[in-house]
Design a protein around this motif. Structure first.
Motif, mmCIF file in Angstrom:
data_model
loop_
_atom_site.group_PDB
_atom_site.id
_atom_site.type_symbol
_atom_site.label_atom_id
_atom_site.label_comp_id
_atom_site.label_asym_id
_atom_site.label_seq_id
_atom_site.Cartn_x
_atom_site.Cartn_y
_atom_site.Cartn_z
ATOM 1 N N THR A 94 -5.806 19.269 6.140
ATOM 2 C CA THR A 94 -4.789 18.641 6.986
ATOM 3 C C THR A 94 -5.387 17.428 7.678
ATOM 4 O O THR A 94 -6.613 17.285 7.777
ATOM 5 N N GLN A 95 -4.533 16.569 8.197
ATOM 6 C CA GLN A 95 -5.016 15.389 8.901
ATOM 7 C C GLN A 95 -5.827 15.796 10.128
ATOM 8 O O GLN A 95 -6.894 15.240 10.371
ATOM 9 N N MET A 119 -12.595 5.580 8.269
ATOM 10 C CA MET A 119 -12.310 6.808 7.531
ATOM 11 C C MET A 119 -10.988 7.425 7.986
ATOM 12 O O MET A 119 -10.200 7.882 7.156
ATOM 13 N N VAL A 120 -10.732 7.418 9.290
ATOM 14 C CA VAL A 120 -9.473 7.964 9.807
ATOM 15 C C VAL A 120 -8.290 7.173 9.258
ATOM 16 O O VAL A 120 -7.287 7.751 8.837
ATOM 17 N N SER A 121 -8.422 5.856 9.224
ATOM 18 C CA SER A 121 -7.294 5.062 8.716
ATOM 19 C C SER A 121 -7.069 5.299 7.226
ATOM 20 O O SER A 121 -5.934 5.284 6.754
ATOM 21 N N ALA A 122 -8.127 5.581 6.479
ATOM 22 C CA ALA A 122 -7.991 5.831 5.042
ATOM 23 C C ALA A 122 -7.323 7.169 4.740
ATOM 24 O O ALA A 122 -6.653 7.309 3.718
ATOM 25 N N ILE A 123 -7.477 8.153 5.629
ATOM 26 C CA ILE A 123 -6.929 9.479 5.367
ATOM 27 C C ILE A 123 -5.669 9.775 6.177
ATOM 28 O O ILE A 123 -5.129 10.873 6.105
ATOM 29 N N ARG A 125 -1.827 9.978 7.492
ATOM 30 C CA ARG A 125 -0.548 10.226 6.802
ATOM 31 C C ARG A 125 0.240 8.928 6.658
ATOM 32 O O ARG A 125 1.085 8.821 5.780
ATOM 33 N N ASP A 126 -0.045 7.938 7.506
ATOM 34 C CA ASP A 126 0.618 6.641 7.367
ATOM 35 C C ASP A 126 0.112 5.870 6.147
ATOM 36 O O ASP A 126 0.830 5.057 5.577
ATOM 37 N N THR A 127 -1.119 6.133 5.761
ATOM 38 C CA THR A 127 -1.703 5.500 4.583
ATOM 39 C C THR A 127 -1.359 6.280 3.316
ATOM 40 O O THR A 127 -1.016 5.693 2.288
ATOM 41 N N LEU A 128 -1.444 7.589 3.411
ATOM 42 C CA LEU A 128 -1.198 8.465 2.260
ATOM 43 C C LEU A 128 0.274 8.876 2.256
ATOM 44 O O LEU A 128 0.628 9.961 2.695
ATOM 45 N N LEU A 129 1.109 7.997 1.758
ATOM 46 C CA LEU A 129 2.553 8.223 1.800
ATOM 47 C C LEU A 129 3.024 9.096 0.639
ATOM 48 O O LEU A 129 3.808 8.665 -0.200
ATOM 49 N N PHE A 130 2.509 10.321 0.622
ATOM 50 C CA PHE A 130 2.903 11.303 -0.378
ATOM 51 C C PHE A 130 3.545 12.477 0.343
ATOM 52 O O PHE A 130 3.307 12.693 1.528
#
Length: 152
Positions: A94-95, A119-123, A125-130
């Motif tokens: 989870t985030q 690293m936080v920005s890469a993981i 939920r705003d970045t990983l729009l799945f």
């Protein structure tokens, strides 16, 4: 202004840090009395701030002579710690658990504040729009790749 949870967390972490064994035993009611709060506030702090992802093991014994034992996990071998974290986050993470892991790595000075932010920005939920659960699977893979890169 800091909230009571932050103050309690800092107090408990300081006791653990001052203890050479990285272990403390507390009575929930005594800590609650010290900070003039309800015992459930102590439960909240322990359940949210002293997690496995953050590097702690919590044991409790209920009853009149009950206690809560908080153990700070230490690992002198940084590569082994990273391997254990990678194993822990597979196949999904989870985030919040991922952020907790990064905070732990930051506290242990394995990453810098700048690296943690990246690293936080890469993981996020705003970045990983799945949709879930795919998002948590992708997050685990991305975080695992970043952690593996730290080992080398």
């Amino acid at each position: 202004m800091r909230n009571i949870s932050d103050v309690i967390e800092d107090y408990l972490k300081k006791i653990i840090q001052d203890n050479n064994k990285n272990t403390i035993e507390i009575k929930r009611s005594e800590i609650a009395d010290r900070f003039e709060c309800v015992p459930s506030q102590i439960n909240y702090v322990i359940n949210t701030r002293f997690t496995v992802e953050k590097g702690y093991i919590v044991e409790s014994k209920r009853g009149g002579g009950g206690y809560i034992r908080i153990i700070r996990m230490t690992n002198r071998d940084k590569a082994k710690l990273i391997d254990e974290i990678i194993k822990m986050i597979q196949p999904t993470v989870t985030q919040q658990a991922a952020i907790d892991i990064l905070e732990r790595l930051l506290e242990e000075e394995m990453i810098t504040k700048r690296e943690a932010k990246i690293m936080v920005s890469a993981i996020s939920r705003d970045t990983l729009l799945f949709q879930l659960p795919i998002r948590d699977e992708v997050r685990a893979r991305v975080l695992s790749a970043m952690l593996t890169a730290l080992k080398h």
